[in-house]
Each structure stands twice: as C-alpha cells, then as structure tokens.
Design a protein around this motif. Structure first.
Motif, mmCIF file in Angstrom:
data_model
loop_
_atom_site.group_PDB
_atom_site.id
_atom_site.type_symbol
_atom_site.label_atom_id
_atom_site.label_comp_id
_atom_site.label_asym_id
_atom_site.label_seq_id
_atom_site.Cartn_x
_atom_site.Cartn_y
_atom_site.Cartn_z
ATOM 1 N N SER A 24 4.859 4.630 -0.564
ATOM 2 C CA SER A 24 4.431 5.825 0.170
ATOM 3 C C SER A 24 5.493 6.283 1.163
ATOM 4 O O SER A 24 5.713 7.489 1.337
ATOM 5 C CB SER A 24 3.110 5.558 0.896
ATOM 6 O OG SER A 24 3.244 4.491 1.818
ATOM 7 N N LEU A 27 8.273 8.000 -0.745
ATOM 8 C CA LEU A 27 7.880 9.344 -1.170
ATOM 9 C C LEU A 27 8.049 10.359 -0.050
ATOM 10 O O LEU A 27 8.418 11.517 -0.282
ATOM 11 C CB LEU A 27 6.426 9.338 -1.656
ATOM 12 C CG LEU A 27 6.149 8.589 -2.965
ATOM 13 C CD1 LEU A 27 4.659 8.537 -3.250
ATOM 14 C CD2 LEU A 27 6.889 9.242 -4.125
ATOM 15 N N GLN A 28 7.794 9.932 1.180
ATOM 16 C CA GLN A 28 7.837 10.844 2.315
ATOM 17 C C GLN A 28 9.251 11.297 2.675
ATOM 18 O O GLN A 28 9.415 12.260 3.432
ATOM 19 C CB GLN A 28 7.185 10.196 3.539
ATOM 20 C CG GLN A 28 5.685 9.966 3.407
ATOM 21 C CD GLN A 28 4.931 11.248 3.070
ATOM 22 O OE1 GLN A 28 5.149 12.286 3.703
ATOM 23 N NE2 GLN A 28 4.054 11.176 2.084
ATOM 24 N N GLU A 31 11.416 16.210 0.211
ATOM 25 C CA GLU A 31 10.692 17.443 0.490
ATOM 26 C C GLU A 31 9.505 17.557 -0.466
ATOM 27 O O GLU A 31 9.559 17.103 -1.604
ATOM 28 C CB GLU A 31 11.610 18.655 0.314
ATOM 29 C CG GLU A 31 12.778 18.712 1.281
ATOM 30 C CD GLU A 31 12.331 19.040 2.695
ATOM 31 O OE1 GLU A 31 11.179 19.503 2.867
ATOM 32 O OE2 GLU A 31 13.131 18.839 3.627
ATOM 33 N N GLU A 32 8.448 18.180 0.018
ATOM 34 C CA GLU A 32 7.204 18.226 -0.768
ATOM 35 C C GLU A 32 7.405 18.847 -2.138
ATOM 36 O O GLU A 32 6.853 18.380 -3.142
ATOM 37 C CB GLU A 32 6.128 18.989 0.008
ATOM 38 C CG GLU A 32 4.768 18.939 -0.659
ATOM 39 C CD GLU A 32 3.690 19.546 0.221
ATOM 40 O OE1 GLU A 32 2.530 19.637 -0.248
ATOM 41 O OE2 GLU A 32 3.996 19.932 1.362
ATOM 42 N N GLN A 33 8.205 19.904 -2.212
ATOM 43 C CA GLN A 33 8.384 20.593 -3.491
ATOM 44 C C GLN A 33 9.194 19.791 -4.494
ATOM 45 O O GLN A 33 9.129 20.047 -5.707
ATOM 46 C CB GLN A 33 9.047 21.959 -3.277
ATOM 47 C CG GLN A 33 10.438 21.900 -2.647
ATOM 48 C CD GLN A 33 10.392 21.946 -1.142
ATOM 49 O OE1 GLN A 33 9.361 21.622 -0.542
ATOM 50 N NE2 GLN A 33 11.500 22.361 -0.530
ATOM 51 N N SER A 34 9.952 18.815 -4.005
ATOM 52 C CA SER A 34 10.768 18.003 -4.917
ATOM 53 C C SER A 34 10.348 16.532 -4.910
ATOM 54 O O SER A 34 11.071 15.683 -5.410
ATOM 55 C CB SER A 34 12.248 18.110 -4.517
ATOM 56 O OG SER A 34 12.440 17.677 -3.181
ATOM 57 N N ARG A 35 9.189 16.250 -4.352
ATOM 58 C CA ARG A 35 8.742 14.869 -4.200
ATOM 59 C C ARG A 35 8.241 14.305 -5.533
ATOM 60 O O ARG A 35 7.386 14.906 -6.198
ATOM 61 C CB ARG A 35 7.638 14.805 -3.160
ATOM 62 C CG ARG A 35 7.139 13.400 -2.831
ATOM 63 C CD ARG A 35 6.125 13.484 -1.700
ATOM 64 N NE ARG A 35 6.751 14.032 -0.500
ATOM 65 C CZ ARG A 35 6.072 14.604 0.503
ATOM 66 N NH1 ARG A 35 4.751 14.710 0.426
ATOM 67 N NH2 ARG A 35 6.720 15.073 1.544
ATOM 68 N N THR A 37 6.143 11.661 -8.028
ATOM 69 C CA THR A 37 4.838 11.024 -7.917
ATOM 70 C C THR A 37 5.027 9.527 -7.658
ATOM 71 O O THR A 37 6.134 8.994 -7.799
ATOM 72 C CB THR A 37 4.035 11.210 -9.210
ATOM 73 O OG1 THR A 37 4.702 10.514 -10.275
ATOM 74 C CG2 THR A 37 3.904 12.694 -9.556
#
Length: 251
Positions: A24, A27-28, A31-35, A37
C-alpha cells in the motif's frame, strides 16, 4: 507507463526507505492516474526479486513489507564494515524470547515454570524496549497476569513474514547446546557440540550479521554462544539491512 519505469521507481523506493515497505505504501508513491493495482505491484516486486537472483542482496517480504537485505553467504564479509565489538544478549534473554515466540501468548509465571528459574524483570524490559515483545492481553485467572507475545518488529528482525514462518524447533540445532531448557513440542536432543555459527569467533563473539534469508540461521546465530558476557544489546542497524546477532551466557 512502462514496466521498466515502474520497477525502477519501486527499486529506488525500497533502497531509499531502508526499512520494510508495504504494498500500500509503494502504491501511494505513484500519481493516482498512473498508479498500478495491488496485483500489478506484487507482480513488479516478483519481477524485481527475480532480477536480484545471484546478486549480493535480495528482496525479502517480512511482516511490515518488502525490503532489501544481504544474502546469507556474504554476512561475514559485510559485517567487517562494522569493526566495533557488538553488544551481546544473555542466554537467559534468548531462552525467554524463544519461549515467548513459540508459546505465545504466555505469562511470566509460565516462562518461569518452563525454565525453572525466575524471570529477571530487566530481560522482559529489554525485549519490550527492543520492540520484540509486547503485552497482548491478560490471563483470566486471579491476578490477571500479563500475556506476552511477539511483535511485527520481531518478525522483521528475523526475516519472517508471519509467526507461522518460525523454523521448527528440531531445526534449531544450537538449542540443544542450551541443555534443552526449553522443553517445547518437537524438540529432539542432539549429541555433541555444534560448530560456531558463521561470523562467530572461537571465543563466542558474534560480529554484525546481515538480515538473512533463513530465519533458522539467524536464530542459530543468536543462540549458539557460550561467552560469559551478560551485557544486553542495542537495536540493530535497520538502515543498512544489517542486524546484530548478540548472544551470551547467563544462569
């Protein structure tokens, strides 16, 4: 975003963190758009781990996440970066820690019953200060004694993902050198003296030992010492991926 870029970022993050990093957390950092799974992140970690096969370090998953650590076979050489004499833990402390690890949750009275001697309060205090042991509850009997158990930091130090990954007691050869003062299930006496663990001198002194892949080897290195030094040790160097394996003898 390419797989090579993702792997390079994860590799850099693990090196920079110098501690176990969870999926986790990894993952952080994106950036959200390129994160990716969580499943993709685990695939990246598996691929990165494969890249380090045959190298001097490896990527290991412990209780708190993934980290780089030195391979077993290079522990002795790398330990020479820290030439100072390492501090030691007493045999009594190591026996107490082993009982807590294998029989948790356990009370101090139960530890004393197995060992046949009183538990020095300083031993439990040292284990708690080291954040290897904590109070996990209270026994429902008169007096409500504290129940002791191990922590995630204990698992990290011994390169374990969970307590179920502890090696079978029969595999810990050096526990036989303790005259089997720990009568736990699955323990079989072994005749004859065992050779010193890697990184240990004939006098029983143990140099800094890297965080290794095999937890049985680390527990062996921690328990196999006949020195009379009763000094209690300090935390290992997590930033370097190295830890002090620090045993000694105490009645």
């Amino acid at each position: 975003m390419s797989d090579s870029y993702l792997k390079n970022v994860v590799e850099a993050a693990l090196l920079a963190a110098a501690r176990p990093v969870s999926v986790s957390e990894l993952l952080q950092i994106f950036e959200e758009q390129s994160r990716p799974t969580a499943k993709e992140m685990r695939a990246i970690l598996e691929s990165l781990t494969a890249d380090y096969e045959g190298r001097g370090v490896t990527i290991r998953e412990t209780a708190n996440g993934f980290r780089f650590q030195v391979r077993n076979e290079f522990a002795l050489e790398v330990s020479r970066l820290w030439p100072d004499r390492p501090r030691k833990y007493s045999r009594a402390l190591l026996e107490t820690l082993a009982l807590i690890a294998y029989r948790q949750p356990i009370t101090r009275a139960e530890i004393e019953h197995v060992r046949g001697v009183s538990v020095n309060p300083e031993i439990v205090k040292t284990l708690m200060e080291r954040t290897w042991v904590r109070v996990v509850g209270h026994r429902d009997v008169p007096g409500h004694p504290e129940l002791l158990g191990t922590t995630a930091e204990f698992l990290d130090y011994f390169s374990l993902k969970s307590i179920e990954d502890l090696p079978p007691l029969a595999d810990l050869k050096s526990l036989s050198d303790l005259n089997l003062q720990l009568p736990l299930p699955g323990t079989t006496p072994v005749d004859g003296a065992e050779p010193a663990a890697e990184g240990m001198s004939d006098s029983g002194e143990v140099a800094l030992v890297p965080a290794v892949e095999d937890s049985a080897e680390k527990l062996d290195a921690a328990a196999d010492d006949d020195a009379d030094d009763e000094e209690l040790g300090a935390p290992g160097n997590s930033a370097s991926g190295l830890v002090a394996a620090p045993p000694s003898d105490e009645s």
